[in-house]
Design an enzyme around this catalytic site. Sequence first.
Site, PDB file in Angstrom:
ATOM      1  N   ASN A  12      -5.349  -3.260  -0.190  1.00 29.96           N
ATOM      2  CA  ASN A  12      -6.451  -2.311  -0.023  1.00 29.96           C
ATOM      3  C   ASN A  12      -7.045  -2.066  -1.416  1.00 29.96           C
ATOM      4  OD1 ASN A  12      -8.083  -0.100   0.374  1.00 29.96           O
ATOM      5  ND2 ASN A  12      -6.428   1.314   0.894  1.00 29.96           N
ATOM      6  N   LYS A  14      -9.486  -0.264  -2.170  1.00 29.09           N
ATOM      7  CA  LYS A  14     -10.071   1.086  -2.310  1.00 29.09           C
ATOM      8  C   LYS A  14     -11.446   0.981  -2.974  1.00 29.09           C
ATOM      9  CE  LYS A  14      -5.434   2.922  -2.266  1.00 29.09           C
ATOM     10  NZ  LYS A  14      -4.478   3.932  -2.720  1.00 29.09           N
ATOM     11  N   HIS A  98      -5.850   6.226   6.617  1.00 25.26           N
ATOM     12  CA  HIS A  98      -5.216   6.210   5.289  1.00 25.26           C
ATOM     13  C   HIS A  98      -5.096   7.651   4.800  1.00 25.26           C
ATOM     14  CE1 HIS A  98      -4.549   5.619   1.032  1.00 25.26           C
ATOM     15  NE2 HIS A  98      -4.150   4.396   1.332  1.00 25.26           N
ATOM     16  N   GLU A 100      -5.660   8.995   2.119  1.00 25.16           N
ATOM     17  CA  GLU A 100      -6.814   9.478   1.345  1.00 25.16           C
ATOM     18  C   GLU A 100      -7.938   9.908   2.286  1.00 25.16           C
ATOM     19  OE1 GLU A 100      -7.144   6.067  -1.238  1.00 25.16           O
ATOM     20  OE2 GLU A 100      -5.239   6.621  -2.178  1.00 25.16           O
ATOM     21  N   GLU A 164       3.245   5.011   5.155  1.00 20.98           N
ATOM     22  CA  GLU A 164       2.972   5.227   3.738  1.00 20.98           C
ATOM     23  C   GLU A 164       3.293   6.674   3.377  1.00 20.98           C
ATOM     24  OE1 GLU A 164      -0.042   2.356   2.044  1.00 20.98           O
ATOM     25  OE2 GLU A 164      -1.246   3.786   3.165  1.00 20.98           O
ATOM     26  N   GLY A 170       0.227   5.448  -5.064  1.00 22.53           N
ATOM     27  CA  GLY A 170      -0.420   5.498  -6.372  1.00 22.53           C
ATOM     28  C   GLY A 170       0.361   6.290  -7.412  1.00 22.53           C
ATOM     29  N   SER A 202       3.224   2.266  -3.651  1.00 26.39           N
ATOM     30  CA  SER A 202       3.752   1.697  -4.896  1.00 26.39           C
ATOM     31  C   SER A 202       4.547   0.413  -4.697  1.00 26.39           C
ATOM     32  CB  SER A 202       4.576   2.732  -5.665  1.00 26.39           C
ATOM     33  OG  SER A 202       3.756   3.838  -6.009  1.00 26.39           O
TER      34      SER A 202
END
Length: 242
Positions: A12, A14, A98, A100, A164, A170, A202
């Site tokens: 991904n 991003k 996701h 985010e 996740e 991250g 990660s």
Amino acid sequence: MAKKLRTLIAANWKMHGDMSWVFKPADFAGLYHADSRKHLDVLICPPATLLGSMLDPEQTGVLLGGQDCHAETSGAHTGKISAEMLKDAGASYVIVGHSECRAAGDTDADVNAKAKAAARAGIIPIICVGETEAERNKGKAQAVVSAQIKASLPKLKDYVIAYEPVWAIGTGKTATPDDVDEMHNAIREQVGAKVRILYGGSVKPANAESLLALKNVNGALIGGAGLEMESLAEIAKAAPQP
Ligand code: PGA
């Protein structure tokens, strides 16, 4: 049984990348090795602006995906992209839910509608779930993830789950193989034998092998380490042989 599923290594990107990131065939060469195409799918989810300019998956074997989609086919939704548009630009997968996007307001119901939209468009949703650090510390990780799956997952034939943990995305902190194993086994119980379950958070060349070796880990969703083709290729190499 579960390990007979094809491994999916998904990058991904991003909000990273411009036209200079659109690959030449040589850049893709290392993503598959020997006859790994028989059991491995490598997927790149670039920003939507680059999707239509990426090399043809039919030629490279490297699949393309979107990072999010709108639930509707078209309409007055400024700045949004439908699953049909992603498919038209070459995507065969789309990430939905996701963390985010969830942090920016996506609810389980939104994720459910987006996953349904992906199926309607004929592309495969990768439905992301994961607990926060506070939830894990309270011992609620499994309950949170199970509830997210229940609410975010419409009735679908073909989909992928990405576990996740929010605190591992991250941050350089990875869940331990024991934690991942435990969570993936629980997700397997919930979704059945045919669904691929990816781990994300990660993932990098140094930890990919131990994560991908776990019984119910069928691939990885990779952020930072997927921006460099060399490290993505190393992760793809860590996919176990069937
Ligand atoms: P990371 O991102 O690999 O940079 O932790 C994972 C993700 O957001 O899917």
